[in-house]
Design a protein around this motif. Structure first.
Motif, short mmCIF file in Angstrom:
data_model
loop_
_atom_site.label_atom_id
_atom_site.label_comp_id
_atom_site.label_asym_id
_atom_site.label_seq_id
_atom_site.Cartn_x
_atom_site.Cartn_y
_atom_site.Cartn_z
N THR A 9 24.33 61.47 44.30
CA THR A 9 23.41 60.84 44.93
C THR A 9 24.55 59.97 45.61
O THR A 9 26.02 60.49 46.08
N VAL A 10 24.13 60.19 47.21
CA VAL A 10 24.86 60.67 48.41
C VAL A 10 24.53 58.90 48.88
O VAL A 10 23.64 58.19 49.28
N ILE A 11 26.14 57.93 48.90
CA ILE A 11 25.83 56.97 49.64
C ILE A 11 26.51 57.07 50.59
O ILE A 11 27.66 56.78 50.97
N PHE B 294 30.07 59.35 59.98
CA PHE B 294 30.32 58.22 59.10
C PHE B 294 31.29 58.52 57.82
O PHE B 294 31.58 59.90 57.31
N GLN B 295 31.57 57.56 57.02
CA GLN B 295 32.10 57.38 55.51
C GLN B 295 31.23 57.25 54.59
O GLN B 295 30.11 56.42 54.41
N ALA B 296 31.68 57.82 53.45
CA ALA B 296 30.20 57.74 52.52
C ALA B 296 31.34 58.16 51.26
O ALA B 296 31.93 58.84 50.80
N ARG B 297 30.41 58.23 50.53
CA ARG B 297 30.55 58.66 48.55
C ARG B 297 29.37 59.55 47.94
O ARG B 297 27.92 58.90 48.56
N LEU B 298 30.20 60.56 46.97
CA LEU B 298 28.68 61.60 46.28
C LEU B 298 29.47 60.76 45.14
O LEU B 298 30.24 61.05 44.39
N ILE B 299 28.25 60.02 44.85
CA ILE B 299 28.45 59.96 43.08
C ILE B 299 27.85 60.95 42.04
O ILE B 299 26.54 61.22 42.31
#
Length: 445
Positions: A382-384, A418-423
């Motif tokens: 999931t990408v947030i 953007f800044q993001a997180r890969l979960i």
């Protein structure tokens, strides 16, 4: 025990070695022998043997039924007999195809004549279609113009003979077709199986007439016709897929899995595969670390070929190409490359997975894609994305059941900076990988 029974009756996997990762990778366990005998000659000889005996059994079955048709006047049995005659006739194009496939490649046909088998499959489908039209016409005519039916006991016996003969041929063709990975032979086997069950319908029709319902016979004839049309649809899809260079998704997955067993590969840049007759040809593009020597590259290439032959028993030829990591990656039938203004990919490297995350152009529009070279079992991603108005969440799903490529179902919102997180999550574990995407200079919103 049940697995053996299911495999005997043809309900096992379509082809051996195409799915699952339960391989034995010990020394000498590859099951691929070089320099002993041309595998095409071996398999086509086996195929011709299967076709000859199938023809004999079905010809005897049809001949016995034809005698009862003339005595009884049963249109349901006539439909079943027509189809059995057509089924026996399919042996002719398949036999010709297998004979031609044994010819050596030439300057004109550099890959040999394996494609003739696909043409034979089309001819088989047309034969089945013709038998359906004839059977349907006879059944409709009998509904409009009813005629008495005699020798009902013999009609029932003929139906049972049709079932036994067709089921024997079905088991035989499916088993041999799987051994040699022939789509045409397997499709013809399933056609024979369905025809066997339609023969049982003849028995039901005879019982209906015996109970005082004379229209049961032509109605059963129509039901048999519908079943034959269903066979046409099923068989045509299988044969046309191979004619158009289509392969099962599991083939591509298995090639990626084979590469996971080879150290020294930077990443798999692209995979293409196609069937030529019942032999598989694969083209794999890989990249290696910059410090790799020519000797290292040769060793990696040969190791990958050995793994490919071990994972894919039907593989006839494997072509491994070395490409630059920046080259467009091809997986299956789709070109996987970022569009001209996409941010640079994010390299994923953690315990749960290795690969790259990027924004790409697809036929459905822009998508966030995670291409995986190595991953844990049951991986989810999931990408947030941190947005001024709140987080944007993109769940990545497998594309066409390919667990080495995950994509979002919608496009990421603009701007693409953007800044993001890969979960990543797998087997009760979860890892969050922060990353940043920056659009190329001159393309800001």
């Amino acid at each position: 025990m049940m697995d053996k029974v299911r495999d005997w009756f043809g309900f096992g996997p379509m082809t051996h070695g195409m799915g699952g990762h339960g391989h034995d990778h010990g020394d000498g366990g590859h099951g691929h022998t070089h320099g002993v005998i041309d595998p095409t000659i071996a398999t086509t000889t086996r195929g011709i043997w299967a076709i000859k005996w199938s023809f004999v059994v079905l010809a005897i079955t049809a001949a016995l039924q034809l005698v009862v048709v003339f005595l009884s006047g049963s249109v349901a049995l006539l439909a079943d007999t027509i189809h059995n005659v057509g089924d026996a006739a399919t042996a002719i194009p398949l036999w010709i195809a297998f004979v031609l496939a044994r010819r050596k490649p030439s300057k004109t046909f550099t890959y040999g004549l394996g494609r003739v088998e696909d043409l034979a499959g089309i001819i088989i489908v047309l034969i089945i279609l013709f038998s359906a039209i004839v059977a349907g016409y006879e059944a409709i005519d009998r509904l409009i113009n009813p005629r008495p039916i005699t020798f009902l006991g013999w009609v029932g016996i003929a139906g049972l003979i049709g079932f036994i003969g067709n089921e024997a041929v079905a088991v035989f063709r499916i088993r041999v077709g799987r051994e040699i990975n022939s789509a045409a032979l397997i499709a013809d086997g399933y056609h024979a199986r369905t025809d066997g069950f339609t023969s049982l319908a003849v028995v039901l029709g005879a019982i209906g007439v015996w109970l005082g319902f004379p229209l049961a016979d032509p109605i059963v004839g129509l039901l048999i016709t519908v079943a034959i049309f269903a066979i046409v649809w099923q068989s045509s899809k299988a044969v046309l897929t191979r004619m158009l260079d289509g392969v099962e998704p599991g083939v591509i997955d298995e090639i990626h899995h084979a590469a996971e067993h080879v150290s020294g590969i930077g990443r798999v840049e692209g995979v293409q595969a196609r069937w030529i007759g019942h032999r598989l040809h694969a083209d794999v593009a890989i990249s290696v670390p910059e410090m790799a020597t020519a000797k290292d590259v040769l060793g990696v290439t040969e190791a990958l070929k050995e793994e490919l032959f071990a994972h894919l028993p039907a593989l006839a030829e494997a072509n491994v190409r070395l490409v630059s990591p920046a080259a467009p990656a091809v997986t299956g039938a789709e070109t996987s490359h970022a569009h001209h203004h996409a941010p640079k990919p994010f390299k994923v490297a953690c315990d749960l997975a290795e690969g790259r995350l990027e924004i790409v152009d697809t036929a459905a529009g822009e998508r966030m894609r995670l291409t995986i070279d190595r991953h844990a079992d049951d991986l989810t991603a999931t990408v947030i994305i941190d947005r001024p108005g709140g987080p944007e969440t993109l769940r990545l799903e497998p594309v066409a059941d390919n667990h080495h490529r995950l994509e979002s179902t919608v496009a990421p919102a603009e701007p693409h900076e953007f800044q993001a997180r890969l979960i990543l999550a797998a087997n009760g574990r979860e890892q969050a990988l922060p990353f940043k995407m920056v659009e190329p200079e001159g393309h800001h919103h």
